[in-house]
Design an enzyme around this catalytic site. Structure first.
Site, short mmCIF file in Angstrom:
data_model
loop_
_atom_site.label_atom_id
_atom_site.label_comp_id
_atom_site.label_asym_id
_atom_site.label_seq_id
_atom_site.Cartn_x
_atom_site.Cartn_y
_atom_site.Cartn_z
N GLU A 281 0.83 -1.20 0.00
CA GLU A 281 0.00 0.00 0.00
C GLU A 281 0.87 1.26 0.00
O GLU A 281 0.53 2.26 -0.62
CB GLU A 281 -0.96 -0.01 1.20
CG GLU A 281 -2.10 0.98 1.04
CD GLU A 281 -3.36 0.56 1.80
OE1 GLU A 281 -3.63 -0.66 1.88
OE2 GLU A 281 -4.05 1.43 2.31
N GLU A 284 2.05 1.80 -3.45
CA GLU A 284 0.93 2.30 -4.26
C GLU A 284 0.69 3.79 -3.97
O GLU A 284 0.47 4.59 -4.88
CB GLU A 284 -0.33 1.49 -3.93
CG GLU A 284 -1.50 1.77 -4.85
CD GLU A 284 -2.73 0.98 -4.45
OE1 GLU A 284 -2.76 0.45 -3.32
OE2 GLU A 284 -3.66 0.90 -5.26
N CYS A 301 -8.65 -2.49 3.43
CA CYS A 301 -8.61 -3.65 4.33
C CYS A 301 -9.98 -4.09 4.79
O CYS A 301 -10.19 -5.24 5.13
CB CYS A 301 -7.82 -3.32 5.59
SG CYS A 301 -6.25 -2.57 5.25
N SER A 321 -7.54 1.48 -2.71
CA SER A 321 -6.27 0.78 -2.90
C SER A 321 -6.53 -0.58 -3.53
O SER A 321 -7.50 -1.25 -3.22
CB SER A 321 -5.59 0.61 -1.54
OG SER A 321 -4.62 -0.39 -1.62
N LYS A 356 -16.11 -10.16 6.89
CA LYS A 356 -15.06 -11.00 6.32
C LYS A 356 -15.64 -12.29 5.72
O LYS A 356 -15.08 -12.88 4.82
CB LYS A 356 -14.02 -11.35 7.38
CG LYS A 356 -13.07 -10.21 7.73
CD LYS A 356 -12.03 -9.95 6.64
CE LYS A 356 -11.20 -8.71 6.98
NZ LYS A 356 -10.46 -8.20 5.83
N GLU A 359 -16.41 -11.30 2.36
CA GLU A 359 -15.17 -11.13 1.59
C GLU A 359 -14.61 -12.49 1.15
O GLU A 359 -14.20 -12.67 0.00
CB GLU A 359 -14.13 -10.37 2.42
CG GLU A 359 -12.86 -10.04 1.64
CD GLU A 359 -11.79 -9.40 2.52
OE1 GLU A 359 -11.86 -8.18 2.73
OE2 GLU A 359 -10.89 -10.13 3.00
N GLU A 364 -13.58 -12.63 -6.46
CA GLU A 364 -12.22 -12.09 -6.67
C GLU A 364 -11.17 -12.93 -5.94
O GLU A 364 -10.01 -12.90 -6.31
CB GLU A 364 -12.13 -10.66 -6.13
CG GLU A 364 -12.88 -9.62 -6.94
CD GLU A 364 -14.27 -9.37 -6.40
OE1 GLU A 364 -14.83 -10.29 -5.74
OE2 GLU A 364 -14.82 -8.29 -6.65
N CYS A 500 -11.33 -2.53 14.00
CA CYS A 500 -11.64 -3.96 14.09
C CYS A 500 -11.82 -4.47 15.52
O CYS A 500 -12.53 -5.45 15.74
CB CYS A 500 -10.55 -4.78 13.42
SG CYS A 500 -10.21 -4.22 11.74
#
Lengths: 564, 624, 161
Positions: A281, A284, A301, A321, A356, A359, A364, A500
C-alpha cells in the site's frame, strides 16, 4: 467558583459531573440499571421503559432520557418499579421465542438475564412469538430471527445513525411492528454491508453472527485435509469475560495453544498479512502521489467499507487501494504454497468481523473456483469452539505461531484499531528509522477513538492531508468532502467505530471495555521487537521466493470489475 | 395586496359595506354532514332558480358594492347535523331543516320574495315549532364563542370574515401590542389547551417567546383523531380564518415566522377550506413577507396526516411533519424548546387558536367571565351516540352533563335509559348517572378520573354493554398504538385479548385483576400521553360497572343483552304451541319437548345459531 | 420482461417538493392519489432521488394507515367504525358489503380491481352515523340494505361505463 450539584440516588448524594442523563449518574453509584434500548453511542430512544426511576412524590421518569437536575431525589428500586419491570419483562416474554437452550445467544441474552434478575416465574399470556420459520439467513454474514426481536430499535439506530447503511428500519406499527428491510426483502438483497454492528448491539438473539463452526470441525476431523488458520490482530485482545479474560489482555499465545489443541495443523498471525499490506500500500501511495492520479488513496482492508463503497459510491472505486486485505494476502500465499505442494488444505480465518465472511466468498478471491479462505469464523465463534472443545482457557500454556510465517511486526498488530493502518504506513515511509521517530509518528494524530481524525504531514516539499475515519456515517461525511473537491491524499476507512477491535464478530462489550481493547493492541505493539513492517525478516523471503513478479496475482484486486 | 394598516381598515370597511347591503341572506350549510345530505345540490338549485327569476343574487361580497342584493352563501357546519341539510335565512334568523332540492322554489318565492316563513321546514321538538335558530332548545342553551360564526358566514370568503370584524385582533396585536402584552393577555385569560391536557396556553407562549433561537414555529394540531369528535373539523370548515388569525397572533407574540397546520387526511373539506383561507390571506398580504408594511413575516403550510391516531400527540405530530414515522419521543426536551425541526415551537390545537382573536379583541376579563374559576371560557363538544340531538355544541366550562344531555341534547334516543357517557374518546373515561350534576371543567373531571380530552361525548344507554365499550376502545388504541414503547405495544394487545375473551364468554377468574394490573403498568410507564391514557376506558368501566364484568366472567351473561356470544335463546312457554319445528331445525339437537306442549332448550348444547328463531311461526323463541 | 415504469409523474411530484426528504409523506400521498396505491417501483427510485434509504421510505409508508402497497379498486368504500357509528351499528353494514363482494378483513379488494372495502376510525361525520364514503363522497345514515342498494348502483355504473 461554581458550587457542586448533587442528585440523591437511593439516599446517596451523587455529584453531577456533566452526565447527560440520570442513567449515567446511577451507573456511578454501583447500580446496574436494567435497559434494553440505551447505548451511549446511539441516540436516546426511551422505549423499553425498564430504566424508570421514582421520585419522592411518586412520579416516574425514564432515567435514560432525564437530565440530572440539582436537588433531585430518586429511587431506583422500589416496590412499584419492581412490579412494572416484571410486567414489562413478562409482556416481552409473551411475545418472544423461549427456546433459550437452542438459541445462539443463550447466556448472552439481556432478556434472559433480566428475566432471571427479576425472578420471572411464569407468563400469564399466550405466546404469540413469530415462528422462526421467518428467519432470514440469506446473508453470509448475519442472520435475523424476528421471533426473538424485542423491537428496541438498537439495530435500526446503529444501521442508520452510526453506519448510514439503512438496510433495516421499522416497518408497520403497533403490535404488527417489525424490523425489516424494504418490502421484507432478504438481507442479502438489501444495502446491508455485513458489518455486524447490529449484532453487536442486539440485546437478544434476534440478530446473530452467521454460524460457520460445523465445517471447521469437519475439516479438522478429516485426516486427508491439512488445516491452517490465521488469527486477526483484534482477536487477541477481545476474547471476553466468558473465557475469564479481561478485555485488552493479549492472549494470542493461549489462542494458538487452543487452536493447536483443537487439531489445527498450521497456525498463523494475520499481522504478517498486514505487514505485506503496508509494503504494497505504501508503494501504491507513493506511485499515486507521483502520478497524481486517483487521490486520495482510500484503504481497502475493511470488507464492510468495500461493500459500502460498491453499493453507494461506485464512482469512488478507482480511489480504493488495489491491495487485498491482510486476510486475503495471507490466504493467497498460503493457498499458493499448498498448491505447490499438492496438498489438500482447508484454510480458516479467525476474524473480529462478520463482513469477512462475505469477503471470503467473493469471486475475486477464488482460485479455480475455490476460495482462498474456506471459512471465516468470528471471535464469538472461536469462543464457542474453545468451550465446545472443553478447553480450560485459563490453564493453557501460551504457544507460538508456526513457521515459516511465524514472525510479525507491531505495525501489523495495530491494524486492529482505527488509525493503525495509517500509522503502519507512516512508520514505513518516514525517512529516519529510529525508535524515537516511531514514537513521534504515534503522535501524528491518527490515534484515539474519535470518528474522524485528520492531520497533515510533510513529505519532502509537499504537505499531505491524511484522514482516518471509522464508522460508516463518518466515512460518508468524508466522502462528501472528497466529492466536493477537497484535497485529501490518504483516507483510512474502517466500517466499525473504533476499528476492528469493535468488529461485529467480537463478543459483547461496553464502551470502557472496548477502549481497553485498543490499549491492549498498542501495548502488544510496544512489546514487539520489530515495530516496522519492512523489518520483518520473513517478508524478504516471501518476496524473493514467492511474490516477486506475481504481486498482482497474489496481493492485489480490482473491486467493481468482477462482481457485475 | 394591503400595504399598511390604513389599507386593511379600508378593506374591512368596504367589505362591511357590501355585507350590510346584502339585506337578505340565504346561508346553506356546507359542512361535511349537510354536504352528505345534498346541500350543495340545494345551493346550485337556488342559484339557478334565482337566475331564472331574475333575483339579484350575490354569491360573494362585492368589491365595489352597489345596490342591494340577496346573498347566497355556503357556510360551515351549524352543528345540528341531525336535522340537515340546514338553511339559514337572515336577517330573520330562521333555520330551515331537512331541506330538499324540491323545496328551493318555494323558499325563493315565499321567503325571499315574500318574506314569509315556511312552517313545514321549521325545526319541531316535542310538538313545538321553532322558526328562529336561536330559539331552538339545541341552540338556545349554548354559548358560542369559537363556533360563533360557524353556519352564519360564508366559510370560503375572507371578505365575509372581514365584514364581521375579522383580523381586527391580528391588527391590534401587530400594531398596538408588544409581544409581552399579547402573551400576558393570553396568560391572564387563563386560556387552557383545548386538545386534552388543559395546559395554560399563555405559559406555553411565554416559554417559546423566551427562546433566543431565530427560527421558531407555530403549529396547529388539527389531527382530531378521537372517534366521535369533530369540533376541530367544524371550525376549520366553518370559520377557517378565525383559526388562522389565532395562529398569526401566536406568531407575532412568540416571534415565529412559519406556521404549520396538521390536518387529518380524513378531513378533505377542512384541508380545502384551510387552503383557500391561506391563499386568500396571502393574496391580501396578511401572510407573506413584511405584513402590512411591518417587520413581521409569516408563512403558513398545511401538512396532511396520513392516518395515524398517535400523530395527535405533539412530538409524534412534529415528527410526522418532518416526514418521519409518527413516533412520540421522550421528553424532556419540551416542544417549546425543541419542537418542530428541533426549533422552539408553539403547538396548540384548532379550538385553542380559535379562541385567541376574541380574547385579544374583547380582553382577558371578558373571557374570565365565562366558565369556572380554574377553567375559563367555553368548550365545544361533539354530542353523539344514543342521544336525540347529535351534533356540535358549545357551552361555558362548568356546564353540567345533565344540561348538555337532557336540555341541549334532548335526552335519549329510543327507549333506552341513560347509562353513561364516554368523555375524551379512547383516552377518556366514562361518566355515569352520579356525575350528571358535575360541572364539567378540567379540574373536576380530573378529580373523577376522567378528562375533557378533545371534547367527544358519546352517550350510551341501557342497551349498551360497558365491557363491549371498553373492548371497542381498547381495540381502537391497540390498532393505533405506534409500537414504540413496550408497555403500550404489548400491554394493550394483552388487555384487548382479555377483553375479547370476556365478551365471548370465556372470561376467567382473575381477569379483572389482571386488567387492572396491566392498566397500572401501562399508565405508569408508557412513553407518551396517549399510551398512558390508553387503559382509561377499561379502568373507568371497571370502576363504575364492575358488576357487568363479573356477570360476563362468572355468569357468562351480558346484562345489557348486547354481547352476541353471550345471548341466551329462550322459548316462551306462553307462546309455544309445541309444533316441534324448532327442534327439527336445531343442528345440535338442543331443543326437545312433547308435541303440543311447550318445548325447552338445553343451553349447554345450544350454539346460539338462531335457526330456531327463524323457524318458529309463533314468535315464541327469543334471544335475551 | 416487465414494462419499464414511467417515472414522469413521480418526477413532477418530486420537483414540486424540491426533492426534500421532509416532504416524503406529501410525496407519497400525491403518488398514491395518482396511482391509487404505492407501486413498488417507486421505492428505489424515491430512495435514489431523495437520498434516503428504501427501508426508511418503506418504514414511513407502512406506518400510516392511508398508504396502500397493493392496488385498490376503482371504488374505495370506507366504512366508518368510529364510536358514534359503532354504537349505531356500522359493523353489520361492513359485513354485508364484504359478504356481497366476497371480501374479508384480509382480502380488501376484489379481484377485478373494482371495489375496495376498508374501515376508517372516524370520518368526523358522527351526526350522520353510521356513514360510509365511496371515493370520499359521504353516504349518511346507512343500513345494510342501503349499502346493498348502493353497491347495485355502483355496479350498474361499471356496466354502463
Amino acid at each position: 467558583m461554581t458550587e457542586k450539584q448533587y442528585v440523591t440516588i437511593d439516599g446517596i448524594p451523587v455529584e453531577i459531573n456533566g452526565e447527560k442523563n440520570l442513567l449515567e449518574l446511577i451507573n456511578k453509584t454501583g447500580v446496574k440499571m436494567p435497559t434494553f434500548c440505551y447505548h451511549s453511542e446511539l441516540s436516546v430512544y426511551g422505549a423499553c421503559r425498564m430504566c424508570m426511576v421514582e421520585d419522592e412524590r411518586g412520579g416516574l421518569s425514564a432515567a435514560c432520557s432525564t437530565p440530572p437536575r440539582a436537588g433531585m431525589k430518586i429511587q431506583t428500586n422500589t416496590e412499584r418499579l419492581r412490579r412494572y419491570r416484571k410486567n414489562i419483562l413478562e409482556l416481552l416474554l409473551a411475545n418472544h421465542c423461549r427456546d433459550c437452550t437452542t438459541c445462539q445467544n443463550n447466556t448472552k441474552c439481556k432478556l434472559q438475564d433480566l428475566a432471571m434478575r427479576f425472578n420471572i416465574e411464569g407468563v400469564r399470556f399466550p405466546n404469540t412469538a413469530k415462528s422462526n420459520a421467518e428467519e432470514d439467513s440469506s446473508s453470509v454474514c448475519i442472520s435475523r430471527d424476528a421471533g426473538k426481536c424485542i423491537l428496541c430499535g438498537d439495530c435500526v439506530r446503529m444501521c442508520n445513525e452510526i453506519q448510514n447503511v439503512g438496510a433495516i428500519d421499522f416497518a408497520y406499527r403497533g403490535s404488527n411492528m417489525v424490523i425489516s428491510t424494504a418490502f421484507g426483502k432478504p438481507l442479502a438483497e438489501s444495502p446491508c454491508v455485513g458489518c455486524g454492528q447490529c449484532v453487536a448491539v442486539c440485546p437478544t438473539g434476534a440478530i446473530v453472527v452467521k454460524n460457520n463452526i460445523s465445517p471447521v470441525w469437519k475439516a479438522i476431523s478429516d485426516p486427508d485435509v491439512r488445516t491452517s488458520v490465521q488469527i486477526a490482530p483484534a482477536v487477541r485482545v477481545a476474547l471476553g469475560r466468558e473465557l475469564g479474560v479481561k478485555d485488552g489482555e493479549d492472549v494470542m499465545g493461549k489462542i494458538v495453544a487452543a487452536l493447536h489443541r483443537m487439531g489445527f495443523d498450521e497456525i498463523y498471525d494475520t499481522s504478517l498479512g498486514a505487514d505485506l499490506t503496508v509494503l504494497e500500500e505504501s508503494a501504491e501511495f507513493m506511485e499515486r502521489l507521483s502520478s497524481g492520479e486517483n487521490l486520495p488513496l482510500i484503504t481497502s482492508c475493511c470488507p464492510g467499507w468495500i461493500q459500502y463503497c460498491e453499493k453507494k459510491h461506485p464512482e469512488l472505486l478507482p480511489n480504493i487501494s488495489t491491495c487485498r486485505s491482510p486476510m486475503q494476502m495471507m490466504a493467497s500465499i498460503l493457498k499458493d504454497q499448498a498448491k505447490e505442494k499438492g496438498e489438500k488444505t482447508f484454510h480458516v480465518a479467525v476474524m473480529p468481523c462478520t463482513a469477512k465472511k462475505f469477503e471470503a466468498a467473493r469471486d475475486e478471491f477464488k482460485v479455480d473456483g475455490a476460495p482462498n479462505v474456506d471459512v471465516v469464523i468470528t471471535t464469538q465463534e472461536l469462543v464457542t469452539m474453545i468451550k465446545e472443545a472443553g478447553l480450560m482457557f485459563d490453564a493453557l500454556e501460551p504457544e507460538a505461531v508456526d513457521m515459516p510465517f511465524g514472525t510479525i511486526s507491531g505495525a501489523g498488530v495495530i491494524f486492529g484499531v482505527t488509525g493503525g493502518v495509517t500509522e503502519a504506513v507512516l512508520r514505513h515511509v518516514i525517512a529516519n528509522k529510529s525508535r524515537a521517530d516511531i514514537m513521534m509518528v504515534a503522535n501524528c494524530g491518527q490515534r484515539g477513538d474519535e470518528g474522524i481524525k485528520e492531520f497533515d504531514i510533510t513529505a519532502g516539499e509537499s504537505k499531505l492531508r491524511l484522514v482516518v475515519v471509522s464508522g460508516l456515517s463518518n466515512a460518508e461525511k468524508v466522502l462528501q468532502r472528497i466529492k466536493n473537491g477537497e484535497k485529501i491524499d490518504f483516507v483510512e476507512v474502517m466500517a466499525c467505530p473504533g476499528g476492528c477491535v469493535n468488529g461485529g464478530g467480537q463478543p459483547f462489550a461496553v464502551r470502557q471495555d472496548k477502549e481497553e481493547r485498543s490499549k491492549g493492541l498498542y501495548k502488544s505493539d510496544r512489546l514487539l521487537s520489530i515495530r516496522r513492517a519492512e523489518q520483518n525478516p520473513i517478508l524478504k523471503t516471501l518476496y524473493d521466493d514467492i511474490i516477486r513478479g506475481r504481486e498482482h496475482e497474489l496481493l492485489h484486486v480490482h473491486y467493481g470489475k468482477h462482481n457485475q | 395586496m394591503l400595504k399598511n394598516r390604513q389599507e386593511l381598515i379600508a378593506f374591512r370597511e368596504n367589505a362591511k359595506k357590501a355585507y350590510d347591503l346584502q339585506e337578505k341572506k340565504i346561508i346553506v350549510c356546507a359542512g361535511t354532514g349537510c354536504v352528505a345530505g345534498g346541500s350543495l345540490k340545494i345551493y346550485d338549485r337556488l342559484r339557478a332558480l334565482a337566475a331564472e327569476k331574475n333575483i339579484p343574487v350575490s354569491v360573494e361580497l362585492e368589491v365595489d358594492p352597489h345596490g342591494e342584493s340577496v346573498a347566497l352563501n355556503k357556510s360551515g357546519c351549524h352543528g345540528f347535523c341531525e336535522m340537515g341539510p340546514l338553511l339559514r335565512i337572515d336577517p330573520q334568523g330562521w333555520l330551515y331543516t331537512k331541506v330538499k332540492v324540491e323545496d328551493c322554489e318555494e323558499i325563493l318565492e315565499k321567503t325571499i320574495i315574500g318574506g314569509e316563513h315556511i312552517e313545514r321546514l321549521a325545526c319541531k321538538k316535542d310538538g313545538v315549532s321553532y322558526a328562529k335558530q336561536d330559539d331552538i332548545p339545541f341552540y338556545k342553551q349554548q354559548t358560542r364563542v369559537v363556533l360563533e360564526h360557524c353556519g352564519k358566514i360564508d366559510a370560503e370568503s375572507i371578505r365575509a370574515y372581514m365584514a364581521i370584524g375579522g383580523y381586527t385582533a391580528f391588527e391590534k396585536a401587530l400594531f398596538d401590542m408588544t409581544q409581552d402584552d399579547i402573551v400576558s393577555e393570553i396568560t391572564k385569560s387563563n386560556l387552557r389547551g383545548r386538545g386534552g391536557g388543559g395546559f395554560p396556553t399563555g405559559r406555553k407562549w411565554e416559554q417559546v417567546k423566551r427562546q433566543k433561537e431565530l427560527i421558531k414555529y407555530v403549529v396547529c394540531n388539527g389531527d382530531e383523531g378521537d372517534p366521535g369528535a369533530f369540533m376541530d373539523r367544524s371550525i376549520m370548515e366553518g370559520d377557517p380564518h378565525r383559526m388562522l388569525e389565532g395562529m398569526m397572533i401566536a406568531g407575532v407574540a412568540c416571534g415565529a415566522s412559519e406556521g404549520y397546520i396538521y390536518v387529518r387526511a380524513e378531513y378533505p373539506l377542512a384541508v380545502e377550506r384551510m387552503r383557500t383561507a391561506i391563499r386568500q390571506a396571502e393574496e391580501l398580504g396578511l401572510l407573506g413577507d413584511h405584513i402590512l408594511g411591518t417587520d413581521f413575516s409569516f408563512r403558513m403550510h398545511i401538512s396532511r396526516g396520513a392516518g395515524a391516531f398517535v400523530c395527535g400527540e405533539g412530538s409524534a405530530l412534529t415528527a410526522s411533519i418532518e416526514g418521519k414515522r409518527g413516533f412520540p419521543r421522550v421528553k424532556p426536551p419540551r416542544t417549546t424548546e425543541h419542537g418542530l425541526f428541533d426549533k422552539p415551537t408553539v403547538l396548540n390545537n384548532v379550538e385553542t387558536y380559535a379562541n385567541v382573536a376574541e380574547i385579544i379583541n374583547r380582553g382577558a376579563d371578558w373571557y374570565l367571565g365565562l366558565g369556572t374559576e380554574t377553567s375559563s371560557g367555553t368548550k365545544a363538544f361533539a354530542l353523539t351516540g344514543n342521544i336525540a340531538n347529535t351534533g356540535l355544541i358549545e357551552v361555558p366550562m362548568g356546564t353540567t352533563l345533565r344540561k348538555i344531555i337532557f336540555d341541549i341534547g334532548g335526552g335519549m334516543r329510543g327507549d333506552g335509559e341513560f347509562k353513561a357517557v364516554q368523555i375524551g374518546g379512547p383516552s377518556g373515561a366514562c361518566l355515569t348517572k352520579e356525575h350528571l350534576d358535575l360541572p364539567l371543567d378540567f379540574d373536576n373531571l380530573k378529580k373523577v378520573g376522567a378528562m375533557i380530552g378533545s371534547g367527544g361525548l358519546v352517550v350510551m344507554d341501557s342497551h349498551t354493554c360497558m365491557v363491549e365499550v371498553a373492548r371497542f376502545f381498547m381495540n381502537f388504541t391497540q390498532n393505533e398504538s405506534c409500537g414504540k414503547c413496550v408497555p403500550c405495544r404489548e400491554g394493550t394487545k394483552r388487555m384487548l385479548g382479555i377483553l375479547e375473551r370476556i365478551v365471548a364468554g370465556e372470561g376467567q377468574d382473575g381477569d379483572i385483576e389482571l386488567l387492572l394490573e396491566l392498566a397500572d403498568t401501562i399508565s405508569a410507564t408508557a412513553l407518551c400521553g396517549l399510551g398512558k391514557s390508553a387503559p382509561s376506558p377499561v379502568v373507568s368501566t371497571i370502576r363504575n360497572f364492575r358488576e357487568e364484568y363479573e356477570a360476563h366472567i362468572y355468569e357468562k351473561r351480558c346484562p345489557a343483552g348486547a354481547c352476541q356470544k353471550l345471548k341466551q335463546i329462550v322459548i316462551d312457554p306462553e307462546l309455544c304451541k309445541g309444533c316441534s319445528k324448532c327442534a327439527r331445525q336445531c343442528p345440535v339437537e338442543a331443543i326437545s319437548g312433547k308435541i303440543k306442549e311447550p318445548f325447552t332448550i338445553d343451553l349447554s348444547k345450544c350454539i346460539r345459531c338462531g335457526s330456531c328463531i327463524t323457524a318458529c311461526a309463533f314468535k315464541a323463541i327469543k334471544e335475551v | 420482461m416487465k414494462e419499464q415504469f414511467d417515472f414522469s409523474v413521480v418526477d413532477k411530484i418530486l420537483a414540486l417538493h424540491e426533492k426534500k426528504q421532509q416532504a416524503i409523506i406529501a410525496i407519497l400521498q400525491e403518488i398514491q392519489e395518482e396511482y391509487h396505491y404505492l407501486p413498488r417501483e417507486i421505492f428505489p427510485y424515491l430512495a435514489e432521488e431523495l437520498g434516503m434509504s428504501e427501508a426508511r421510505i418503506f418504514s414511513v409508508a407502512t406506518f400510516y394507515e392511508n398508504f396502500s402497497l397493493a392496488p385498490k379498486g376503482k371504488y374505495v368504500i370506507k366504512i366508518c367504525d368510529g364510536t358514534a357509528c359503532h354504537v349505531r351499528k356500522s359493523v353489520p353494514i361492513l359485513e354485508r358489503l364484504r359478504q356481497e363482494l366476497g371480501l374479508s378483513e384480509e382480502k380488501k379488494t376484489t379481484d377485478d380491481l373494482m371495489f375496495t372495502v376498508e374501515t376508517v376510525s372516524c370520518l368526523g361525520a358522527c351526526g350522520l352515523a353510521p356513514v360510509l364514503t365511496v371515493n370520499d363522497v359521504v353516504y349518511s345514515a346507512m343500513t345494510p340494505d342501503k349499502a346493498s342498494e348502493l353497491l347495485k348502483t355502483l355496479k350498474e355504473e361499471i356496466a354502463n361505463a
